[in-house]
Design a protein around this motif. Structure first.
Motif, short mmCIF file in Angstrom:
data_model
loop_
_atom_site.label_atom_id
_atom_site.label_comp_id
_atom_site.label_asym_id
_atom_site.label_seq_id
_atom_site.Cartn_x
_atom_site.Cartn_y
_atom_site.Cartn_z
N THR A 156 9.58 14.47 36.35
CA THR A 156 9.93 13.05 36.26
C THR A 156 9.36 12.41 35.00
N LYS A 157 8.15 12.77 34.62
CA LYS A 157 7.57 12.23 33.38
C LYS A 157 8.37 12.67 32.16
N THR A 158 8.78 13.93 32.15
CA THR A 158 9.56 14.43 31.03
C THR A 158 10.92 13.74 30.94
N LEU A 159 11.58 13.59 32.08
CA LEU A 159 12.89 12.93 32.09
C LEU A 159 12.76 11.46 31.68
N ALA A 191 3.09 18.93 41.68
CA ALA A 191 2.73 18.83 40.25
C ALA A 191 3.95 19.08 39.37
N CYS A 192 4.79 20.06 39.74
CA CYS A 192 5.99 20.33 38.95
C CYS A 192 6.96 19.17 38.99
N SER A 193 7.09 18.54 40.14
CA SER A 193 8.01 17.40 40.24
C SER A 193 7.49 16.21 39.43
N TRP A 226 12.40 11.32 27.86
CA TRP A 226 13.64 11.57 27.14
C TRP A 226 14.64 10.44 27.32
N LYS A 227 14.61 9.77 28.46
CA LYS A 227 15.50 8.63 28.67
C LYS A 227 15.07 7.44 27.82
N LYS A 228 13.77 7.29 27.63
CA LYS A 228 13.25 6.14 26.91
C LYS A 228 13.43 6.29 25.41
N GLN A 229 13.37 7.47 24.90
CA GLN A 229 13.35 7.69 23.46
C GLN A 229 14.61 7.23 22.72
N PRO A 230 15.83 7.48 23.20
CA PRO A 230 16.99 7.04 22.41
C PRO A 230 17.07 5.53 22.21
#
Length: 90
Positions: free
Chosen positions: A41-44, A35-37, A47-51
């Motif tokens: 991955t969802k958080t990363l 669950a932590c992994s 953040w990669k998609k947003q810029p």
């Protein structure tokens, strides 16, 4: 004030006990790691998609498309706001 400290201590103690009981068995530990992994991955990915979206918005702001109906509507509403404010003052 003493009651607040004792309540805070009880909450910390209960979270600690729940954490220890959660990782005490191997099956639960594997589920927690998985669950932590997934969360990582969802958080990363977020953040990669947003810029890139921010760059797209900045490019669109500099060169508006006349065929973009939603953008044109927003500009129309914005231009009316200044006129309505001026008429209200007059």
């Amino acid at each position: 004030m003493g009651l607040v400290k004792s309540v805070r201590g009880c909450i910390i103690l209960s979270v600690g006990i729940a954490g220890v009981s959660l990782v005490s068995t191997k099956n639960s530990r594997e589920k927690l790691v998985h669950a932590c992994s997934k969360i990582k991955t969802k958080t990363l990915n977020y953040w990669k998609k947003q810029p890139s979206e921010v760059v797209l918005l900045l490019e669109k702001a500099g060169h508006p498309n006349p065929y973009d109906i939603g953008d044109s509507r927003m500009i129309d509403e914005g231009s009316l706001t200044g006129i309505q404010y001026y008429n209200k003052i007059q």
